[in-house]
Design a protein around this motif. Structure first.
Motif, PDB file in Angstrom:
ATOM      1  N   ARG A  64      -3.419   4.823  16.138  1.00  0.00           N
ATOM      2  CA  ARG A  64      -4.073   6.090  16.238  1.00  0.00           C
ATOM      3  C   ARG A  64      -3.958   6.865  15.297  1.00  0.00           C
ATOM      4  O   ARG A  64      -4.353   7.855  14.745  1.00  0.00           O
ATOM      5  CB  ARG A  64      -4.393   6.525  17.429  1.00  0.00           C
ATOM      6  N   THR A  65      -2.496   7.120  15.208  1.00  0.00           N
ATOM      7  CA  THR A  65      -1.854   8.091  14.300  1.00  0.00           C
ATOM      8  C   THR A  65      -1.954   7.843  13.101  1.00  0.00           C
ATOM      9  O   THR A  65      -2.283   8.526  12.025  1.00  0.00           O
ATOM     10  CB  THR A  65      -0.311   8.375  14.583  1.00  0.00           C
ATOM     11  N   GLU A  66      -2.205   6.393  12.602  1.00  0.00           N
ATOM     12  CA  GLU A  66      -2.012   6.111  11.281  1.00  0.00           C
ATOM     13  C   GLU A  66      -3.563   6.408  10.819  1.00  0.00           C
ATOM     14  O   GLU A  66      -3.702   6.862   9.679  1.00  0.00           O
ATOM     15  CB  GLU A  66      -1.965   4.590  11.070  1.00  0.00           C
TER      16      GLU A  66
ATOM     17  N   THR B 137       1.966  13.914   1.401  1.00  0.00           N
ATOM     18  CA  THR B 137       1.472  12.575   1.695  1.00  0.00           C
ATOM     19  C   THR B 137       2.969  11.594   1.601  1.00  0.00           C
ATOM     20  O   THR B 137       2.959  10.755   2.414  1.00  0.00           O
ATOM     21  CB  THR B 137       0.827  12.109   0.195  1.00  0.00           C
ATOM     22  N   ILE B 138       3.887  11.941   0.945  1.00  0.00           N
ATOM     23  CA  ILE B 138       5.477  11.326   0.909  1.00  0.00           C
ATOM     24  C   ILE B 138       5.875  11.465   2.073  1.00  0.00           C
ATOM     25  O   ILE B 138       6.290  10.533   2.807  1.00  0.00           O
ATOM     26  CB  ILE B 138       6.036  11.645  -0.178  1.00  0.00           C
TER      27      ILE B 138
ATOM     28  N   LEU C 153       7.638   9.298   7.806  1.00  0.00           N
ATOM     29  CA  LEU C 153       7.604   9.336   9.207  1.00  0.00           C
ATOM     30  C   LEU C 153       6.560   8.193   9.705  1.00  0.00           C
ATOM     31  O   LEU C 153       7.170   7.283  10.699  1.00  0.00           O
ATOM     32  CB  LEU C 153       6.732  10.599   9.630  1.00  0.00           C
ATOM     33  N   SER C 154       5.615   7.702   9.137  1.00  0.00           N
ATOM     34  CA  SER C 154       4.524   6.671   9.686  1.00  0.00           C
ATOM     35  C   SER C 154       5.514   5.362   9.779  1.00  0.00           C
ATOM     36  O   SER C 154       5.098   4.565  10.244  1.00  0.00           O
ATOM     37  CB  SER C 154       3.490   6.527   8.853  1.00  0.00           C
TER      38      SER C 154
ATOM     39  N   PHE D 259       0.783  -1.285  -0.004  1.00  0.00           N
ATOM     40  CA  PHE D 259       0.146   0.068   0.054  1.00  0.00           C
ATOM     41  C   PHE D 259       0.911   1.155  -0.013  1.00  0.00           C
ATOM     42  O   PHE D 259       0.576   2.162  -0.961  1.00  0.00           O
ATOM     43  CB  PHE D 259      -1.017   0.043   1.248  1.00  0.00           C
ATOM     44  N   TYR D 260       1.907   1.338   0.846  1.00  0.00           N
ATOM     45  CA  TYR D 260       2.749   2.334   0.793  1.00  0.00           C
ATOM     46  C   TYR D 260       3.775   2.704  -0.475  1.00  0.00           C
ATOM     47  O   TYR D 260       3.507   3.587  -1.063  1.00  0.00           O
ATOM     48  CB  TYR D 260       3.789   2.139   2.004  1.00  0.00           C
TER      49      TYR D 260
END
Length: 230
Positions: A67-69, A53-54, A59-60, A12-13
């Motif tokens: 929760r942050t995702e 987005t990138i 960072l993710s 997905f990333y």
């Protein structure tokens, strides 16, 4: 992190990186020929959204929590929805082939309208594709978190996202697709998992033996081993 969850998340990333990078490249081309005076609002917006987005996804990959995702996916979902709607409003249903001889002004001269039309249609299509991807990713994330909570992980929202398992897989085995060898250091919640740990289900336990629980591909298995082998 289970192998399947890790694989699907990375896929997905990668898809998001490729689509966003393409939109960013086309937007940079528009910035080069239009800014600072022509088509300024849309050009700046079309550079900002894929860049954000990138950056956020990089960072993710390292610091993501459930929760942050979820918050990130929702915000980007809304931004790409706006991007798709805005680009569709600009280009509409224009047939690019019909613009063979037409031109439009740039900061340094003229550009063929057909070229601009094709690039805008690509931005529009990729924006809607990213909107759909973020929609499915957000729904799947909520489903996996709900599954983890039912499996006895009430704090999964605050834990690293790598703790999530795929559908039907237990959460918590960080960076492993299968259960590590040896004793499982995982809390048992018989009612949540649906397989009560009763000695009668596996035979009478002997005084010199203990149970070992292993999480395999097809689910947990229980074996008895002598105490001296542990």
């Amino acid at each position: 992190m289970t192998v399947r969850f890790a694989t699907y998340r990375i896929a997905f990333y990668v898809a998001v990186f490729l689509l966003s990078g393409t939109v960013l490249g086309l937007a940079a081309h528009f910035a080069n020929i239009f800014l600072p005076h022509l088509h300024r609002d849309f050009t700046i917006f079309s550079i900002l959204i894929p860049s954000l987005t990138i950056f956020v996804f990089l960072l993710s990959l390292q610091f993501g929590q459930a929760r942050t995702e979820a918050f990130t996916l929702f915000i980007l979902w809304a931004l790409w929805l706006a991007m798709g709607a805005w680009s569709q409003d600009i280009i509409g249903n224009v047939q690019c082939d019909a613009l063979a001889s037409e031109t439009m002004p740039t900061k340094n001269g003229q550009i063929r309208s057909r070229e601009y039309c094709y690039e805008m249609h690509v931005i529009e299509a990729f924006s809607w594709m990213l909107f759909v991807l973020f929609t499915f990713a957000f729904i799947i994330l909520l489903a996996l978190v709900n599954q983890a909570e039912r499996f006895g992980r009430p704090d999964i929202w605050r834990e690293p996202i790598q703790e999530l398992g795929w559908f039907g897989e237990l959460p918590g085995y960080y960076n492993h697709g299968q259960q590590p060898q040896g004793m499982v250091q995982y809390p048992m919640y018989p009612q949540q998992y649906g397989y009560p740990m009763q000695a009668q289900a596996y035979g009478q336990q002997q005084p010199s033996q203990i149970y070992q629980i292993h999480q395999g591909v097809n689910g947990p298995t229980v074996t008895q081993v002598p105490v001296t082998t542990i």
